[in-house]
Design a protein around this motif. Sequence first.
Motif, mmCIF file in Angstrom:
data_model
loop_
_atom_site.group_PDB
_atom_site.id
_atom_site.type_symbol
_atom_site.label_atom_id
_atom_site.label_comp_id
_atom_site.label_asym_id
_atom_site.label_seq_id
_atom_site.Cartn_x
_atom_site.Cartn_y
_atom_site.Cartn_z
ATOM 1 N N GLU A 223 47.815 -41.351 13.695
ATOM 2 C CA GLU A 223 47.916 -42.898 13.908
ATOM 3 C C GLU A 223 47.839 -43.443 12.563
ATOM 4 O O GLU A 223 46.654 -43.234 12.064
ATOM 5 N N VAL A 224 48.753 -44.349 12.077
ATOM 6 C CA VAL A 224 49.034 -44.852 10.878
ATOM 7 C C VAL A 224 48.782 -46.469 10.673
ATOM 8 O O VAL A 224 48.669 -46.898 9.492
ATOM 9 N N GLY A 225 48.596 -46.831 11.962
ATOM 10 C CA GLY A 225 48.724 -48.415 11.500
ATOM 11 C C GLY A 225 47.977 -49.044 12.888
ATOM 12 O O GLY A 225 48.351 -48.478 14.165
ATOM 13 N N ILE A 226 47.299 -49.937 12.974
ATOM 14 C CA ILE A 226 46.664 -50.793 13.894
ATOM 15 C C ILE A 226 46.995 -52.288 13.671
ATOM 16 O O ILE A 226 46.679 -52.760 12.693
ATOM 17 N N LEU A 227 47.837 -52.954 14.499
ATOM 18 C CA LEU A 227 48.335 -54.097 14.300
ATOM 19 C C LEU A 227 47.610 -55.125 15.289
ATOM 20 O O LEU A 227 47.359 -54.686 16.301
ATOM 21 N N THR A 228 47.407 -56.329 14.624
ATOM 22 C CA THR A 228 46.914 -57.513 15.402
ATOM 23 C C THR A 228 47.792 -58.788 14.876
ATOM 24 O O THR A 228 48.153 -58.926 13.877
ATOM 25 N N GLY A 229 47.694 -59.753 15.753
ATOM 26 C CA GLY A 229 48.330 -61.028 15.206
ATOM 27 C C GLY A 229 47.253 -62.060 14.771
ATOM 28 O O GLY A 229 46.382 -62.408 14.972
ATOM 29 N N SER A 230 48.029 -63.112 13.697
ATOM 30 C CA SER A 230 47.228 -63.977 13.083
ATOM 31 C C SER A 230 46.472 -64.955 13.957
ATOM 32 O O SER A 230 45.407 -65.504 13.938
ATOM 33 N N HIS A 231 47.384 -65.061 15.372
ATOM 34 C CA HIS A 231 46.622 -66.061 16.255
ATOM 35 C C HIS A 231 46.333 -65.427 17.458
ATOM 36 O O HIS A 231 45.725 -66.169 18.352
ATOM 37 N N ALA A 232 46.258 -64.248 17.548
ATOM 38 C CA ALA A 232 46.066 -63.538 18.790
ATOM 39 C C ALA A 232 44.348 -63.494 19.023
ATOM 40 O O ALA A 232 43.636 -62.752 18.341
#
Length: 203
Positions: free
Chosen positions: A127-136
């Motif tokens: 696992e190399v990345g965990i993404l979220t969104g700026s308005h999420a």
Amino acid sequence: EGNNFNQVGILTGTYASDGGDRFGYSVATSADGKTIITSAIYDEIPGSNSSSGVVYVFDRVGNNFNQVGILTGTYASDSNDYFGYSVVTSADGKTIIVGAGNDEIPGSGSDTGVVYVFDREGNNFNEVGILTGSHATTGDHFGYKVATSADGKTIVVGTFSDEIPGAAESSGLVYVFDREGNNFNQVGILTGSHASDSNDYFG
């Protein structure tokens, strides 16, 4: 072969044996079809809560389909996180992106959504990345759908219950990320010309 379609394999997952595990909920393949990824969003590995979600990776050798990986996400261990709601891979099968639309990182609201990025090295899946969104935020389901470029360096994430500030509730957003090394930079937020009403679910 021509217009004949011959069934050459039947796949199951190690833990996908309970009623309602839904193995095969989302599937993806490398460009050559030799790497197959499938999720079971109502499945769970031992020690995780019900329906946290599991993603399985298979390699095809001739007509043998060998399970080579079982993926979970750092935070995808709670009931109904649905890790694997969406899956996609780069053309070479070495970058795997998994949406967990009902997951959340610590401190975020319930069901904000998380997208995980894995790199394959041999039969290790890191696992190399965990993404979220700026308005999420709460209930936005970031990661309900994911897509990627052939090289895995552009990642697109649909968030159907999200909206930009001031927009109608659940009009929907799509986020675009660029990968540089193991940094994932949000570079775009997309909306549609007519996707401005409540519950348009853009993305």
